[in-house]
Design an enzyme around this catalytic site. Structure first.
Site, PDB file in Angstrom:
ATOM      1  N   THR A 156      -1.654  15.654   5.538  1.00  0.00           N
ATOM      2  CA  THR A 156      -1.362  14.588   6.486  1.00  0.00           C
ATOM      3  C   THR A 156      -2.663  13.881   6.819  1.00  0.00           C
ATOM      4  OG1 THR A 156      -0.274  14.054   8.594  1.00  0.00           O
ATOM      5  CG2 THR A 156      -1.625  16.059   8.543  1.00  0.00           C
ATOM      6  N   ARG A 170       0.841  -1.208   0.000  1.00  0.00           N
ATOM      7  CA  ARG A 170       0.000   0.000   0.000  1.00  0.00           C
ATOM      8  C   ARG A 170       0.877   1.259   0.000  1.00  0.00           C
ATOM      9  NH1 ARG A 170      -0.505   4.722   3.441  1.00  0.00           N
ATOM     10  NH2 ARG A 170      -2.660   5.457   3.305  1.00  0.00           N
ATOM     11  N   GLY A 208      -4.477   8.851   3.876  1.00  0.00           N
ATOM     12  CA  GLY A 208      -4.148   9.090   2.485  1.00  0.00           C
ATOM     13  C   GLY A 208      -5.282   8.767   1.533  1.00  0.00           C
TER      14      GLY A 208
HETATM   15  N1  GLY Z   1      -0.753  10.428   4.783  1.00  0.00           N
HETATM   16  C1  GLY Z   1       0.082   9.311   4.867  1.00  0.00           C
HETATM   17  C2  GLY Z   1      -0.430   8.087   4.277  1.00  0.00           C
HETATM   18  O1  GLY Z   1      -1.627   7.953   4.086  1.00  0.00           O
HETATM   19  O2  GLY Z   1       0.339   7.200   4.026  1.00  0.00           O
END
Ligand code: GLY
Length: 328
Positions: free
Chosen positions: A238, A215, A241
């Site tokens: 942040t 992932r 994701g």
């Molecule tokens: N924002 C970091 C991730 O989803 O990997």
């Protein structure tokens, strides 16, 4: 400390653990240094800190117990780089800069990215800390819950919440030792403005704890976790994701600025779009930090509990986002 052109150097990074990285980066940035060096320095500090359980050494592993690191850098659409799925190199944003500067490509992934880092002199090392391995072993041993209400209550308590203590580091480990926290994750995204108004950004993450191996989230994807357009603005993300990637979050924020939005308005627009585009679950959190070439910083978050660390000639500050979509 503005210069004759009126530009004021500034560095803004996600979460309070980034304040120490901002401080390390500041002297060179304030002295006229390259903003890309500044954001990489902010990432380096978080990557080396074992207390930060979402970035670098100390980052929580995937479902197979392996830590994989992702990162990217950007100065402009023509100058960006990314490295994903590193298993032996601690500084993915630094490797991303090597991709940007020493190849004709933008993104390298997996073992080949590690080999590329070897070739370019990046030291190879173990990435799984003892604490991260123990956390993974507890997670693996924990029985799954089938009680939806209990799971919701637990998730709500377990989304990442910033204590406001820059020394605390952990955003997950500060919660109860319940290893269902695979839902919760975050990232360092760092944006800097140089004394000449030049913009740069970097992201670095270990990704979602207990993720399906392979992932990749928003952080190393140009336009999702990071976007920089000279003379217009820079944005970083942040949080979850999967919520960011469907709306091209960082790109959308910078496009809003191109249309005249302030950094706060741009960040708010993206968070509102996410709120409309997804069924938001109790464990979801995402936040955007946006910076203009004049050093104006704006941030917006889906939920409470996010802080942005900002360093300017006026000093350092930790501040909540100017807009938060939900109070829960
Ligand atoms: N924002 C970091 C991730 O989803 O990997």
């Amino acid at each position: 400390m503005s210069n004759p052109n009126g530009f004021v150097p500034c560095i803004a990074s996600t979460w309070s653990f980034s304040a120490r990285g901002n401080a390390a980066a500041w002297p060179a940035l304030a002295a006229g240094g390259d903003p890309l060096d500044a954001v990489l320095e902010a990432c380096r500090v978080a990557e080396e800190d074992p207390a930060v359980d979402s970035v670098g050494f100390g980052g929580l592993p995937d479902a197979a117990g392996r830590v994989t690191l992702d990162g990217c850098v950007m100065r402009s659409p023509a100058e960006c780089g990314s490295a994903c799925g590193l298993r032996r190199h601690l500084h993915p944003a630094r490797v991303a800069r090597l991709v940007m500067e020493r190849t004709p490509h933008v993104m390298l992934v997996g073992e080949a990215a590690d080999e590329f880092a070897d070739l370019h002199g990046e030291p190879s090392r173990e990435l799984v800390s003892d604490a991260a391995r123990e956390a993974w072993e507890r997670w693996r041993a924990a029985p799954p819950t089938l009680d939806a209400a209990a799971a919701q209550a637990r998730d709500r308590a377990l989304r990442p919440v910033d204590s406001g203590d820059p020394g605390a580091g952990a955003l997950f480990g500060s919660h109860a030792r319940n290893e269902t926290r695979w839902h919760d994750h975050d990232t360092i995204g760092s944006l800097a403005v140089g004394a000449d108004g030049q913009l740069a950004g970097a992201c670095s993450t270990s990704g979602m704890p207990w993720k399906v191996p392979g992932r990749v989230g928003d952080s190393p994807i140009i336009g999702h976790g990071l976007y920089v357009e000279p003379g217009v603005g820079a944005a970083t993300a942040t949080g979850t994701g999967e919520l960011i990637m469907g709306v091209c979050g960082a790109f959308l924020a910078v496009e809003e600025m191109r249309r005249g939005a302030t950094p706060l308005e741009a960040a708010r627009t993206v968070v509102e779009r996410i709120g409309r585009s997804y069924r938001i679950e109790p464990h979801h959190q995402t936040a955007f930090v946006v910076v203009g070439p004049d050093g104006t910083v704006g941030a917006a978050a889906l939920r409470t509990g996010f802080l942005v660390a900002v360093r300017t000639p006026a000093g350092e500050r930790l501040e909540p986002p100017g807009f938060t979509l939900r109070a829960d």
